[in-house]
Design a protein around this motif. Structure first.
Motif, PDB file in Angstrom:
ATOM      1  N   PRO A  97       0.831  -1.207   0.000  1.00 32.88           N
ATOM      2  CA  PRO A  97       0.000   0.000   0.000  1.00 32.88           C
ATOM      3  C   PRO A  97       0.861   1.252   0.000  1.00 32.88           C
ATOM      4  N   LYS A  98       0.339   2.294  -0.652  1.00 31.48           N
ATOM      5  CA  LYS A  98       1.065   3.549  -0.761  1.00 31.48           C
ATOM      6  C   LYS A  98       0.351   4.633   0.042  1.00 31.48           C
ATOM      7  N   GLY A  99       1.100   5.374   0.807  1.00 33.81           N
ATOM      8  CA  GLY A  99       0.534   6.474   1.573  1.00 33.81           C
ATOM      9  C   GLY A  99      -0.085   6.002   2.872  1.00 33.81           C
ATOM     10  N   ALA A 100      -0.302   6.946   3.763  1.00 37.83           N
ATOM     11  CA  ALA A 100      -0.850   6.631   5.080  1.00 37.83           C
ATOM     12  C   ALA A 100      -2.272   6.091   4.966  1.00 37.83           C
ATOM     13  N   LEU A 101      -3.086   6.707   4.096  1.00 36.20           N
ATOM     14  CA  LEU A 101      -4.461   6.249   3.927  1.00 36.20           C
ATOM     15  C   LEU A 101      -4.505   4.841   3.351  1.00 36.20           C
ATOM     16  N   GLY A 102      -3.654   4.580   2.351  1.00 36.06           N
ATOM     17  CA  GLY A 102      -3.613   3.252   1.747  1.00 36.06           C
ATOM     18  C   GLY A 102      -3.212   2.193   2.746  1.00 36.06           C
ATOM     19  N   ARG A 103      -2.225   2.505   3.583  1.00 39.52           N
ATOM     20  CA  ARG A 103      -1.797   1.538   4.603  1.00 39.52           C
ATOM     21  C   ARG A 103      -2.897   1.310   5.637  1.00 39.52           C
ATOM     22  N   ALA A 104      -3.601   2.381   6.010  1.00 38.51           N
ATOM     23  CA  ALA A 104      -4.673   2.252   6.993  1.00 38.51           C
ATOM     24  C   ALA A 104      -5.809   1.393   6.451  1.00 38.51           C
ATOM     25  N   VAL A 105      -6.215   1.655   5.209  1.00 44.89           N
ATOM     26  CA  VAL A 105      -7.289   0.875   4.589  1.00 44.89           C
ATOM     27  C   VAL A 105      -6.874  -0.589   4.464  1.00 44.89           C
ATOM     28  N   HIS A 106      -5.634  -0.817   4.065  1.00 46.20           N
ATOM     29  CA  HIS A 106      -5.136  -2.188   3.918  1.00 46.20           C
ATOM     30  C   HIS A 106      -5.170  -2.922   5.251  1.00 46.20           C
ATOM     31  N   GLU A 107      -4.756  -2.243   6.314  1.00 43.95           N
ATOM     32  CA  GLU A 107      -4.771  -2.864   7.638  1.00 43.95           C
ATOM     33  C   GLU A 107      -6.200  -3.160   8.078  1.00 43.95           C
ATOM     34  N   ILE A 108      -7.120  -2.240   7.793  1.00 34.60           N
ATOM     35  CA  ILE A 108      -8.525  -2.460   8.173  1.00 34.60           C
ATOM     36  C   ILE A 108      -9.082  -3.670   7.440  1.00 34.60           C
ATOM     37  N   GLU A 109      -8.808  -3.770   6.138  1.00 40.60           N
ATOM     38  CA  GLU A 109      -9.317  -4.898   5.352  1.00 40.60           C
ATOM     39  C   GLU A 109      -8.773  -6.223   5.877  1.00 40.60           C
ATOM     40  N   GLU A 110      -7.479  -6.275   6.137  1.00 41.61           N
ATOM     41  CA  GLU A 110      -6.896  -7.521   6.636  1.00 41.61           C
ATOM     42  C   GLU A 110      -7.414  -7.855   8.030  1.00 41.61           C
ATOM     43  N   THR A 111      -7.636  -6.831   8.846  1.00 38.49           N
ATOM     44  CA  THR A 111      -8.166  -7.067  10.192  1.00 38.49           C
ATOM     45  C   THR A 111      -9.584  -7.601  10.129  1.00 38.49           C
ATOM     46  N   VAL A 112     -10.415  -7.026   9.268  1.00 37.20           N
ATOM     47  CA  VAL A 112     -11.793  -7.496   9.126  1.00 37.20           C
ATOM     48  C   VAL A 112     -11.819  -8.945   8.661  1.00 37.20           C
ATOM     49  N   ILE A 113     -11.000  -9.284   7.683  1.00 41.03           N
ATOM     50  CA  ILE A 113     -10.937 -10.662   7.194  1.00 41.03           C
ATOM     51  C   ILE A 113     -10.504 -11.611   8.305  1.00 41.03           C
ATOM     52  N   ALA A 114      -9.511 -11.204   9.085  1.00 41.76           N
ATOM     53  CA  ALA A 114      -9.031 -12.046  10.188  1.00 41.76           C
ATOM     54  C   ALA A 114     -10.108 -12.220  11.257  1.00 41.76           C
ATOM     55  N   ILE A 115     -10.844 -11.154  11.563  1.00 40.17           N
ATOM     56  CA  ILE A 115     -11.909 -11.239  12.571  1.00 40.17           C
ATOM     57  C   ILE A 115     -13.011 -12.180  12.109  1.00 40.17           C
ATOM     58  N   ILE A 116     -13.400 -12.070  10.833  1.00 45.93           N
ATOM     59  CA  ILE A 116     -14.443 -12.950  10.315  1.00 45.93           C
ATOM     60  C   ILE A 116     -14.011 -14.405  10.385  1.00 45.93           C
ATOM     61  N   LEU A 117     -12.782 -14.686   9.968  1.00 40.50           N
ATOM     62  CA  LEU A 117     -12.268 -16.053  10.048  1.00 40.50           C
ATOM     63  C   LEU A 117     -12.232 -16.544  11.488  1.00 40.50           C
ATOM     64  N   GLY A 118     -11.769 -15.683  12.398  1.00 34.51           N
ATOM     65  CA  GLY A 118     -11.694 -16.061  13.804  1.00 34.51           C
ATOM     66  C   GLY A 118     -13.057 -16.357  14.398  1.00 34.51           C
ATOM     67  N   LEU A 119     -14.056 -15.550  14.059  1.00 36.35           N
ATOM     68  CA  LEU A 119     -15.403 -15.775  14.571  1.00 36.35           C
ATOM     69  C   LEU A 119     -15.988 -17.072  14.030  1.00 36.35           C
ATOM     70  N   MET A 120     -15.747 -17.364  12.767  1.00 34.00           N
ATOM     71  CA  MET A 120     -16.229 -18.619  12.193  1.00 34.00           C
ATOM     72  C   MET A 120     -15.638 -19.819  12.919  1.00 34.00           C
ATOM     73  N   VAL A 121     -14.329 -19.775  13.163  1.00 36.86           N
ATOM     74  CA  VAL A 121     -13.664 -20.878  13.862  1.00 36.86           C
ATOM     75  C   VAL A 121     -14.172 -20.994  15.291  1.00 36.86           C
ATOM     76  N   LEU A 122     -14.303 -19.857  15.969  1.00 42.33           N
ATOM     77  CA  LEU A 122     -14.724 -19.861  17.370  1.00 42.33           C
ATOM     78  C   LEU A 122     -16.138 -20.419  17.527  1.00 42.33           C
ATOM     79  N   ILE A 123     -17.073 -19.938  16.701  1.00 42.43           N
ATOM     80  CA  ILE A 123     -18.456 -20.403  16.801  1.00 42.43           C
ATOM     81  C   ILE A 123     -18.547 -21.889  16.489  1.00 42.43           C
TER      82      ILE A 123
END
Length: 226
Positions: free
Chosen positions: A7-33
């Motif tokens: 990702p390029k720029g502060a906004l790009g890095r922030a958006v990229h981190e948010i997307e990866e975090t959301v994907i990780a949370i969804i996967l984690g919730l699926m496994v946990l449930i």
């Protein structure tokens, strides 16, 4: 042609981190449930009655959110046997054509997703069979609920706004279904971004291409001593 996205720029890095975090949370919730349900079923002869439905919704969110992420990072698999046989000029033209088709598809998907979701949110669908020509009155279906998932108490504020003051017994459908217009809209945006990169020459493909071979080369040294 690398799929290693930076990702390029502060906004790009922030958006990229948010997307990866959301994907990780969804996967984690699926496994946990799923894990909790297995323990309850085989250990206590009970279970979360809403677990299967929730996992299904989470999987839909993962897919519809993840496809745009894969477009952004050039991680989708594809077959490049034909385009590798032609000249670079023809290859570029074919790739731009593929990008245009993907953008058109994502646009149609976005319109259809909105028209499907809007009644559940008490909103109007678009008029026009293919291209939206405006909005048309739609029957309010905001009172529709899912089958098993209960409504969390902190969402009770939605009842006077969405359900005319009536209590929801289950989670209203417009909440889990919201990923339809959001995911397809994000996919359209990512395909447009990919098309711009192809047009500017900063990217050469929409697919992952030879990343499998490159990944093997990257980790080959790890197995050299075995």
């Amino acid at each position: 042609m690398s799929a290693h996205y930076e990702p390029k720029g502060a906004l790009g890095r922030a958006v990229h981190e948010i997307e990866e975090t959301v994907i990780a949370i969804i996967l984690g919730l699926m496994v946990l449930i799923t894990f909790i349900n297995v323990v309850l079923r085989y250990g206590f002869n009970t279970g979360l009655i809403w677990g299967l439905e929730m996992t299904g919704f989470l999987f839909a969110w993962l897919v519809l959110f993840g496809i745009s992420y894969a477009v952004k990072t050039t991680a989708h698999l594809g077959v490049d046997a034909v385009i590798n046989l032609v000249s670079p000029t023809v290859r570029r033209a074919l790739t731009l054509l593929a990008a245009a088709i993907c953008i058109a598809y994502a646009f149609l998907l976005f319109k259809g997703s909105w028209d499907y979701w809007a009644p559940f949110a008490g909103l109007d669908t678009t008029s026009g069979r293919i291209f939206p020509t405006g909005f048309e009155d739609t029957r309010d279906q905001a009172w529709y609920e899912v089958i098993d998932i209960p409504l969390p108490e902190f969402l009770r504020f939605l009842e006077p706004m969405m359900n005319q003051g009536e209590e929801y017994e289950k989670l209203p459908r417009f909440i889990p279904y919201a990923i339809l217009p959001f995911g397809s809209g994000l996919l359209l945006f990512r395909f447009i971004q990919a098309g711009v990169r192809l047009w500017n020459g900063t990217s050469k493909t929409l697919i992952v291409s030879h990343e499998a071979e490159e990944a093997i080369e990257d980790v080959k040294h790890m197995n050299a001593g075995n």
